[in-house]
Design an enzyme around this catalytic site. Structure first.
Site, mmCIF file in Angstrom:
data_model
loop_
_atom_site.group_PDB
_atom_site.id
_atom_site.type_symbol
_atom_site.label_atom_id
_atom_site.label_comp_id
_atom_site.label_asym_id
_atom_site.label_seq_id
_atom_site.Cartn_x
_atom_site.Cartn_y
_atom_site.Cartn_z
ATOM 1 N N TYR A 1 0.825 -1.221 0.000
ATOM 2 C CA TYR A 1 0.000 0.000 0.000
ATOM 3 C C TYR A 1 0.860 1.273 0.000
ATOM 4 C CZ TYR A 1 -3.609 3.369 1.323
ATOM 5 O OH TYR A 1 -4.442 4.463 1.369
ATOM 6 N N LYS B 1 0.953 4.237 -3.082
ATOM 7 C CA LYS B 1 0.663 5.666 -2.962
ATOM 8 C C LYS B 1 1.899 6.513 -3.309
ATOM 9 C CE LYS B 1 -3.690 5.269 -1.817
ATOM 10 N NZ LYS B 1 -4.770 5.645 -2.747
HETATM 11 N N1 LIG Z 1 -9.566 5.949 5.103
HETATM 12 C C1 LIG Z 1 -8.354 6.459 5.257
HETATM 13 O O1 LIG Z 1 -7.853 6.645 6.389
HETATM 14 C C2 LIG Z 1 -7.539 6.849 4.063
HETATM 15 C C3 LIG Z 1 -6.341 7.543 4.294
HETATM 16 C C4 LIG Z 1 -5.576 7.935 3.212
HETATM 17 C C5 LIG Z 1 -6.009 7.645 1.933
HETATM 18 N N2 LIG Z 1 -7.165 6.958 1.732
HETATM 19 C C6 LIG Z 1 -7.575 6.686 0.349
HETATM 20 O O2 LIG Z 1 -8.879 7.178 0.138
HETATM 21 C C7 LIG Z 1 -9.506 6.446 -0.906
HETATM 22 C C8 LIG Z 1 -10.894 6.022 -0.458
HETATM 23 O O3 LIG Z 1 -10.746 5.212 0.673
HETATM 24 P P1 LIG Z 1 -11.897 5.007 1.782
HETATM 25 O O4 LIG Z 1 -11.277 5.200 3.089
HETATM 26 O O5 LIG Z 1 -13.109 5.772 1.411
HETATM 27 O O6 LIG Z 1 -12.134 3.436 1.587
HETATM 28 P P2 LIG Z 1 -13.447 2.550 1.422
HETATM 29 O O7 LIG Z 1 -14.527 3.038 2.315
HETATM 30 O O8 LIG Z 1 -12.970 1.146 1.544
HETATM 31 O O9 LIG Z 1 -13.890 2.847 -0.098
HETATM 32 C C9 LIG Z 1 -13.097 2.440 -1.158
HETATM 33 C C10 LIG Z 1 -13.918 2.569 -2.413
HETATM 34 O O10 LIG Z 1 -13.108 2.144 -3.528
HETATM 35 C C11 LIG Z 1 -13.877 1.226 -4.280
HETATM 36 N N3 LIG Z 1 -13.064 0.337 -5.089
HETATM 37 C C12 LIG Z 1 -12.142 -0.565 -4.694
HETATM 38 N N4 LIG Z 1 -11.636 -1.210 -5.753
HETATM 39 C C13 LIG Z 1 -12.250 -0.692 -6.850
HETATM 40 C C14 LIG Z 1 -12.175 -0.940 -8.230
HETATM 41 N N5 LIG Z 1 -11.358 -1.875 -8.739
HETATM 42 N N6 LIG Z 1 -12.936 -0.194 -9.073
HETATM 43 C C15 LIG Z 1 -13.786 0.754 -8.589
HETATM 44 N N7 LIG Z 1 -13.927 0.999 -7.281
HETATM 45 C C16 LIG Z 1 -13.165 0.285 -6.425
HETATM 46 C C17 LIG Z 1 -14.728 0.497 -3.258
HETATM 47 O O11 LIG Z 1 -15.798 -0.175 -3.885
HETATM 48 P P3 LIG Z 1 -16.490 -1.498 -3.220
HETATM 49 O O12 LIG Z 1 -17.489 -0.989 -2.216
HETATM 50 O O13 LIG Z 1 -17.115 -2.148 -4.411
HETATM 51 O O14 LIG Z 1 -15.402 -2.304 -2.589
HETATM 52 C C18 LIG Z 1 -15.162 1.685 -2.422
HETATM 53 O O15 LIG Z 1 -16.216 2.379 -3.053
HETATM 54 C C19 LIG Z 1 -8.565 5.281 -1.232
HETATM 55 O O16 LIG Z 1 -7.811 5.597 -2.382
HETATM 56 C C20 LIG Z 1 -7.640 5.222 -0.005
HETATM 57 O O17 LIG Z 1 -6.372 4.708 -0.330
HETATM 58 C C21 LIG Z 1 -7.950 6.550 2.768
#
Ligand SMILES: NC(=O)c1ccc[n+]([C@@H]2O[C@H](COP(=O)([O-])OP(=O)(O)OC[C@H]3O[C@@H](n4cnc5c(N)ncnc54)[C@H](OP(=O)(O)O)[C@@H]3O)[C@@H](O)[C@H]2O)c1
Length: 232
Positions: A164, A168
């Site tokens: 991961y 990034k």
């Molecule tokens: N949460 C944190 O603390 C955090 C911190 C830094 C960065 N981020 C980044 O923020 C972004 C969103 O994360 P989140 O926290 O909102 O996570 P999340 O709640 O797990 O949501 C992730 C989303 O990505 C979708 N997804 C995964 N694989 C996909 C694919 N192949 N095609 C299309 N959609 C796909 C998932 O769809 P499904 O529902 O179908 O699985 C879900 O809608 C990510 O890039 C993550 O790396 C998050």
């Protein structure tokens, strides 16, 4: 002119919050989701709040769905003002040392977090070029910072896994390269750091809300003409 915004992985978490926030600004939001029922439900939820939200099936690892999404946006709107590359995955061997890294896991994580962003961005670039001043937001992370993960004084120093953070870090470089290619156009490309956010991604252990994380995406998606590009 109503702005058209596409958010990948918008059926939940930060993506859904970003779609809602952009919709509240009066934009037409295209709720990208790989699963039809989850995507439809999210778009319906936003539409129920009075927002102009539509589901677009989009699996960032599946070129045929990317091309179908481009065809749909071309036919309906002929341009795209904002692309938020938000879809991302984390795989659970997160405590592994580099020496224990499973190569297949790196492939899997890069497929979505890295190759997916390039595939979606390249496919939508012709539509983004049709917009007066398009914005591309790549949702990155502080764990993509080599400095943060190698500084013993950093709270992130304890992280040891490869897939991961490496994905990034790669996304940050990709962001910089696109910004460089597009520097003489009105298009701006930036990477967002949402912070540790309460979503399914981390079993809701984050200390920021999806709304706070979305605000970072929205700021970069609505940068003025004199705003930065290539910021990580
Ligand atoms: N949460 C944190 O603390 C955090 C911190 C830094 C960065 N981020 C980044 O923020 C972004 C969103 O994360 P989140 O926290 O909102 O996570 P999340 O709640 O797990 O949501 C992730 C989303 O990505 C979708 N997804 C995964 N694989 C996909 C694919 N192949 N095609 C299309 N959609 C796909 C998932 O769809 P499904 O529902 O179908 O699985 C879900 O809608 C990510 O890039 C993550 O790396 C998050």
């Amino acid at each position: 002119m109503t702005q058209i915004a596409l958010i990948t992985g918008a059926n939940k978490g930060i993506g859904l919050a970003t779609a809602r926030a952009l919709g509240l600004l009066g934009m037409t939001v295209l709720v990208g989701a790989r699963d039809e029922s989850r995507g439809q439900a999210a778009a319906k939820e936003l539409a129920g709040e009075g927002l102009d939200a539509r589901f677009v099936r989009l699996d960032v690892t599946d070129q045929s769905t990317i091309e179908a999404a481009v065809d749909l946006v071309t036919a309906e709107f002929g341009r795209l003002d904002i692309l938020v590359n938000n879809a991302g995955i984390l795989r659970a061997d997160g405590t592994a040392e580099p020496s224990a890294t499973i190569v297949a896991t790196i492939h899997e994580v890069f497929e979505t977090n890295v190759y997916g962003v390039v595939a979606v961005t390249n496919a939508f670039l012709p539509l983004l070029r049709q917009a007066p001043a398009a914005r591309i937001v790549n949702v990155s992370s502080e764990v993509g910072s080599i400095t943060s993960l190698t500084d013993p004084a950093s709270p992130l120093y304890v992280l040891t896994s490869v897939p991961y953070p490496a994905s990034k870090a790669a996304l940050n470089m990709i962001t910089a390269m696109y910004a460089k290619e597009l520097r003489d156009t009105p298009i701006k490309v930036n990477a967002a750091n949402p912070g540790y956010t309460r979503t399914d991604f981390n079993q809701n252990s984050g200390f920021r809300t999806p709304e706070q994380a979305a605000a970072v995406n929205v700021e970069l998606a609505t940068l003025p003409a004199d705003g930065p590009s290539g910021v990580l």
